[in-house]
Design an enzyme around this catalytic site. Structure first.
Site, PDB file in Angstrom:
ATOM      1  CB  ILE A 166      -6.491 -11.762  -7.918  1.00  0.00           C
ATOM      2  CG1 ILE A 166      -7.786 -11.734  -9.360  1.00  0.00           C
ATOM      3  CG2 ILE A 166      -5.966 -12.931  -8.238  1.00  0.00           C
ATOM      4  CD1 ILE A 166      -7.050 -11.969 -10.785  1.00  0.00           C
ATOM      5  CG  ASP A 167      -6.195  -7.308  -4.279  1.00  0.00           C
ATOM      6  OD1 ASP A 167      -6.620  -8.199  -3.520  1.00  0.00           O
ATOM      7  OD2 ASP A 167      -5.250  -6.744  -4.095  1.00  0.00           O
TER       8      ASP A 167
END
Length: 306
Positions: free
Chosen positions: A138-139
């Site tokens: 995930i970012d």
């Protein structure tokens, strides 16, 4: 040194070779590819070319890639918010601002550094020394649930579930604008932006299929709280998809407004629910990551503005 052989597809004819290689090898920077061309490690029909060379029909391309250096990644005693753990899996609640794995500019302080210490090096090796145990990402500024695999067996099973789109992944996000419909679906391929390589884009040529389902949880005066359910997991998928329907995520200065009036330091996006089949027991496991404080404060602020 390894060798890659390529044959240009018809829609790339007339394209500069550095742009073509950037599209085909999207995990490599254009500057890195141009350096490879300058060093005559890119051959077209057996001869070196310049970066400005334009692709022609029946061109045969060869790239000679230097063997990657394998840096030592230090284990660091960084606290982890653990949602689930056993001998095969570790599911953590990743905080805002933490990069998942080491990369240029981020050699320490990443989730990988933390799990190397916590798991004493007992992690799957399938994704190499820079990404031990990492099967999805995930970012940096997205918070929430992320699974880490402690062995190759677990990694292969979880990767297969991700490939088959059977992993439950539900996110909550705040988007700009008021969404009128109660729910909807964005079904648009996501791929590298044609001119801005640091960005992704929806509906681009050579993009990969991407599907995001969303539903409204709460409406504010100028914003909407939504839940997003992913069928696929492309880079920046939710951010790109919501921006494509003119509802970019609040705080997302890449795909939305260039200024962040709420000082969120990144998009308001949280991976709230993660569910999968355990690779050994076959039981279904689902965890919920509590909403971070910054997100709760944001919702309170937006509610007071209505």
């Amino acid at each position: 040194m390894s060798r890659i052989r390529l044959e240009a597809e018809e829609h790339f004819l007339g394209e500069r070779i550095d742009k073509y290689l950037g599209a085909v090898l999207s995990d490599r920077s254009r500057s890195w590819l141009q350096k490879l061309i300058r060093e005559e490690q890119v051959l077209v029909n057996g001869r070196p070319v310049k970066a400005s060379y334009r692709m022609e029909e029946d061109d045969q391309i060869e790239l000679f890639l230097p063997e990657p250096e394998e840096p030592q990644i230090p284990a660091e005693n960084i606290p982890l918010d653990i949602l689930y753990e056993d001998e095969d899996l570790l599911i953590v609640n990743k905080p805002k601002g933490m990069v998942v794995h080491p990369a240029a500019g981020h050699r320490t302080g990443t989730l990988v550094n933390a799990v190397l210490y916590h798991c004493q090096g007992r992690l799957s090796a399938i994704n190499g020394v820079l990404r031990p145990g990492i099967v999805h990402r995930i970012d940096r500024d997205t918070t929430g649930a992320l699974v880490v695999c402690k062995n190759d067996l677990a990694h292969r099973h979880v990767a297969e579930q991700l490939k088959e789109h059977t992993v439950t992944r539900r996110y909550v996000a705040v988007v700009t604008g008021v969404i009128r419909e109660e729910e909807g679906t964005v079904d648009a391929p996501v791929g590298r932006h044609p001119t801005e390589r640091r960005k992704m884009a929806a509906g681009v040529k050579n993009g990969k299929r991407a599907v995001t389902h969303y539903r409204v949880l709460r409406r504010f005066r100028e914003h909407t709280l939504i839940e997003c359910r992913l069928e696929t997991g492309r880079t920046h998928q939710i951010r790109v998809h919501m921006a494509s329907i003119h509802h970019p995520l609040l705080g997302d200065t890449v795909y939305g407004a260039s200024k962040d009036p709420y000082h969120l330091n990144g998009q308001a996006l949280h991976a709230g629910v993660l569910g999968l089949i355990h690779p050994v027991t076959g039981a279904y496991i689902e965890v919920e990551a509590p909403m971070p404080e910054y997100f709760q404060r944001l919702l309170e602020k937006l509610a007071n503005m209505t």
